[in-house]
Write an enzyme that holds these catalytic residues in place. Structure first.
Site, PDB file in Angstrom:
ATOM      1  N   ASN A 109     -14.383   9.744  -3.234  1.00 59.23           N
ATOM      2  CA  ASN A 109     -13.446  10.697  -2.454  1.00 59.23           C
ATOM      3  C   ASN A 109     -12.087  10.122  -2.338  1.00 59.23           C
ATOM      4  OD1 ASN A 109     -13.253  13.035  -0.619  1.00 59.23           O
ATOM      5  ND2 ASN A 109     -13.248  11.890   1.044  1.00 59.23           N
ATOM      6  N   HIS A 111      -9.164  10.380   0.556  1.00 58.85           N
ATOM      7  CA  HIS A 111      -8.679  10.537   1.881  1.00 58.85           C
ATOM      8  C   HIS A 111      -7.143  10.380   2.265  1.00 58.85           C
ATOM      9  CE1 HIS A 111      -9.318  11.119   6.156  1.00 58.85           C
ATOM     10  NE2 HIS A 111      -8.671   9.909   6.488  1.00 58.85           N
ATOM     11  N   SER A 138      -6.009   7.121  -0.097  1.00 63.56           N
ATOM     12  CA  SER A 138      -7.113   6.137  -0.362  1.00 63.56           C
ATOM     13  C   SER A 138      -8.065   6.858  -1.225  1.00 63.56           C
ATOM     14  CB  SER A 138      -7.593   5.249   0.857  1.00 63.56           C
ATOM     15  OG  SER A 138      -6.761   4.778   1.813  1.00 63.56           O
ATOM     16  N   ASP A 147     -15.477   8.244   5.584  1.00 59.79           N
ATOM     17  CA  ASP A 147     -14.562   7.508   5.247  1.00 59.79           C
ATOM     18  C   ASP A 147     -14.540   5.957   5.326  1.00 59.79           C
ATOM     19  OD1 ASP A 147     -13.469   9.919   4.657  1.00 59.79           O
ATOM     20  OD2 ASP A 147     -12.592   9.980   6.777  1.00 59.79           O
TER      21      ASP A 147
END
Length: 321
Positions: A109, A111, A138, A147
């Site tokens: 992912n 972020h 990030s 996260d």
């Protein structure tokens, strides 16, 4: 060139990061290809781009479904496409714990903050309010905690004195488009990176009692026992003697077992040119979805085959607790 890793991208909106990933995947040097664009929103703009570019798409609305049922549908589509890694690009759904655990280490992912700062919502406004000099993006692995997975790469973006959350977000988005394809490429290519594979193998081998590393015939090896009288229980082979494989070489019970393993599972095992005549089998490391627990089991078995009885007895006793 090594076979490209197959990636599914999950989106919920415009798909600008998806587009960055898609066009990066078309570069000759890219180690990944996108096999599916999946969304929980039928009207997501990114789906239209995917269809224009000839990428298969899948849509399954989350409305009226439990989180687990929706994840099951998305996962089934990803598996049918042959997906090895899932990349979230503006996917506005929290994945269920069970889904994440099944894909442990294979969901990425991005972020829009310099994690571990500002997890969750409104990271740009929070960075400005805190008086930070830089914001950024990030890329991280996805874990059940939001996260909180291992950060793989970051890009910093300076905060201007007159920035608003919106103006800062626009610049961070540009950084994301540069960062995400590079981070994904680096991560999926680790399976063909001998240094990375050796590092993981080395940590497992040296965790066994009284082991040490020593080179033999140009290959790194691992021995159990003293520096003077220790015996080799494993070798690391990086395409040695004409082989196409990066591999762990370990002891089998003999030639019959070695040949049976190679015949039954040629995608996992092979007979090494130099060591095979002595009953050592090659366990291929540069293959998709490698199971490091399986590698650890082979190291332990091979270690036991040559370790002094005093060490195997201690290990057996420890295993009982």
């Amino acid at each position: 060139m090594a076979e490209k890793a197959k990636i599914a991208v999950f989106i919920s909106g415009t798909g600008t990061n998806m587009a960055a990933l898609l066009y990066a995947s078309r570069l000759e040097s890219s180690p990944f290809e996108i096999v599916l664009i999946a969304s929980n929103i039928a009207s997501a703009d990114g789906l239209a781009l995917a269809e224009l570019e000839g990428i298969p798409t899948f849509v399954h609305s989350h409305k009226g479904h439990s989180r687990e049922d929706h994840d099951t549908a998305m996962e089934a589509a990803a598996k049918q496409a042959g997906t090895e890694f899932i990349v979230l690009a503006g996917y506005m759904r929290v994945l269920s714990d069970a889904f994440v655990e099944r894909w442990d280490g294979r969901i990425l992912n991005i972020h829009p903050s310099l994690l571990p700062k500002y997890k969750g919502l409104d990271p740009h406004a929070r960075a400005i309010e805190a008086g930070d000099s830089h914001a950024g993006a990030s890329v991280h692995l996805v874990t059940p905690e939001l996260d909180a997975g291992e950060v793989l790469a970051q890009a910093k973006v300076a905060i201007a004195p007159d920035d608003t959350a919106e103006t800062l977000q626009a610049r961070v988005k540009l950084a994301e488009h540069q960062l995400y394809p590079r981070a994904v490429a680096d991560y999926v290519a680790r399976g063909n990176d001998p240094d990375c594979l050796f590092g993981q193998l080395r940590s497992l081998a040296l965790a066994l009692p009284e082991t040490h590393e020593r080179e033999s015939h140009g290959s790194p090896g691992f021995r159990v026992g003293s520096e003077k009288s220790g015996k080799f229980f494993a070798y690391f082979s990086d395409r040695h003697h004409g082989s196409e494989h990066i591999a762990l070489l370990v002891k089998t019970s003999g030639m019959d077992e070695l040949l049976n393993l190679v015949e039954a599972q040629p995608d996992i095992y092979y007979k090494p040119a130099f060591y095979g005549a002595s009953g050592w089998v090659g366990v291929i490391l540069n293959r998709p979805n490698i199971d490091w627990d399986h590698i650890e089991e082979w190291l332990g078995r091979s270690w036991r085959a040559v370790a002094p009885a005093r060490l195997t007895k201690l290990l057996d006793a420890a295993d009982m607790f």
